[in-house]
Design an enzyme around this catalytic site. Structure first.
Site, PDB file in Angstrom:
ATOM      1  N   CYS A  89      46.523  36.438  36.825  1.00 55.18           N
ATOM      2  CA  CYS A  89      46.022  37.914  37.074  1.00 55.18           C
ATOM      3  C   CYS A  89      46.285  38.209  38.504  1.00 55.18           C
ATOM      4  CB  CYS A  89      44.278  37.857  37.221  1.00 55.18           C
ATOM      5  SG  CYS A  89      43.785  39.295  37.609  1.00 55.18           S
ATOM      6  N   CYS A  92      42.838  37.949  40.819  1.00 57.78           N
ATOM      7  CA  CYS A  92      42.008  36.819  41.098  1.00 57.78           C
ATOM      8  C   CYS A  92      42.856  35.409  40.886  1.00 57.78           C
ATOM      9  CB  CYS A  92      40.912  36.880  40.551  1.00 57.78           C
ATOM     10  SG  CYS A  92      40.793  36.656  38.645  1.00 57.78           S
ATOM     11  N   CYS A 137      40.870  41.186  32.726  1.00 56.19           N
ATOM     12  CA  CYS A 137      40.711  40.043  33.097  1.00 56.19           C
ATOM     13  C   CYS A 137      39.508  39.442  33.152  1.00 56.19           C
ATOM     14  CB  CYS A 137      41.090  39.667  34.589  1.00 56.19           C
ATOM     15  SG  CYS A 137      41.022  38.074  35.359  1.00 56.19           S
ATOM     16  N   CYS A 140      37.917  38.786  36.924  1.00 52.97           N
ATOM     17  CA  CYS A 140      37.594  39.830  37.849  1.00 52.97           C
ATOM     18  C   CYS A 140      37.507  41.113  37.231  1.00 52.97           C
ATOM     19  CB  CYS A 140      38.703  40.034  39.043  1.00 52.97           C
ATOM     20  SG  CYS A 140      40.334  40.386  38.367  1.00 52.97           S
ATOM     21  N   CYS A 160      50.259  43.881  25.167  1.00 50.91           N
ATOM     22  CA  CYS A 160      51.018  44.596  26.009  1.00 50.91           C
ATOM     23  C   CYS A 160      50.483  44.660  27.406  1.00 50.91           C
ATOM     24  CB  CYS A 160      51.247  45.950  25.323  1.00 50.91           C
ATOM     25  SG  CYS A 160      52.648  47.056  26.004  1.00 50.91           S
TER      26      CYS A 160
END
Length: 173
Positions: A89, A92, A137, A140, A160
């Site tokens: 991510c 984070c 995510c 976060c 995707c």
């Protein structure tokens, strides 16, 4: 002589029509579960004030991760990333996808057939008038992309993802 009714809208009729249209759009938007609202409402263990997110992320990454936007297809350098490693991510640094699960979906976005354990969350997204599964995510709550059921074996799934929502971390040599 009697006056014929005017085919033009008078001011009162126009304002009534405009108000009705505005209320309808607002009701549709609130009922649609817009992505920006969903990102903001996602409970996440890693949280920052909006001002900190804006400092931490590029404007494009902020628009995707925090407002549920989508990057233009075929613009992410991660489309051409084929080294061994992990896609994490961008907000984070939580590892999300192993490079071994990446495949070329020919859609213009980095695609994966599976995610790492406990890395993502999913929710219903009706922001474009049809139901899709949005991926965020797990740490976060940042918007990553969507998952579709048209991927390769063994899962049949296509995660995707927006490349700007991720960073590639190469495996140690």
């Amino acid at each position: 002589m009697t006056e014929m009714p005017s085919s033009r809208l008078d001011r009162r009729a126009f304002l009534g029509l405009a108000t009705t249209a505005a209320v309808g759009v607002l009701a549709w938007r609130l009922g649609s579960g817009g992505e920006a609202d969903a990102v903001a409402a996602t409970p996440a263990p890693f949280q920052l004030p909006d001002t900190e997110w804006r400092k931490r992320l590029s404007p494009q990454a902020y628009a995707v991760l925090r407002q549920g936007s989508t990057e233009y297809p075929f613009t992410s350098p991660l489309n051409n990333e084929h080294r061994k490693g992990v896609f994490a991510c961008a907000g984070c640094a939580l590892p999300l996808y192993a490079s071994s699960t990446k495949f070329d979906s020919h859609t213009g976005w980095p695609s994966f057939y599976d995610h790492l354990p406990h890395a993502i969350g999913e929710r219903v997204d009706r922001s474009i008038g049809e139901e899709r599964t949005e991926v965020h995510c797990a740490r976060c709550g940042g918007h990553l992309g969507h998952v579709f059921e048209d991927g390769p074996p063994p899962t049949g799934l296509r995660y995707c993802m927006n490349g700007v929502a991720m960073r590639f971390m190469p495996a140690a040599a």
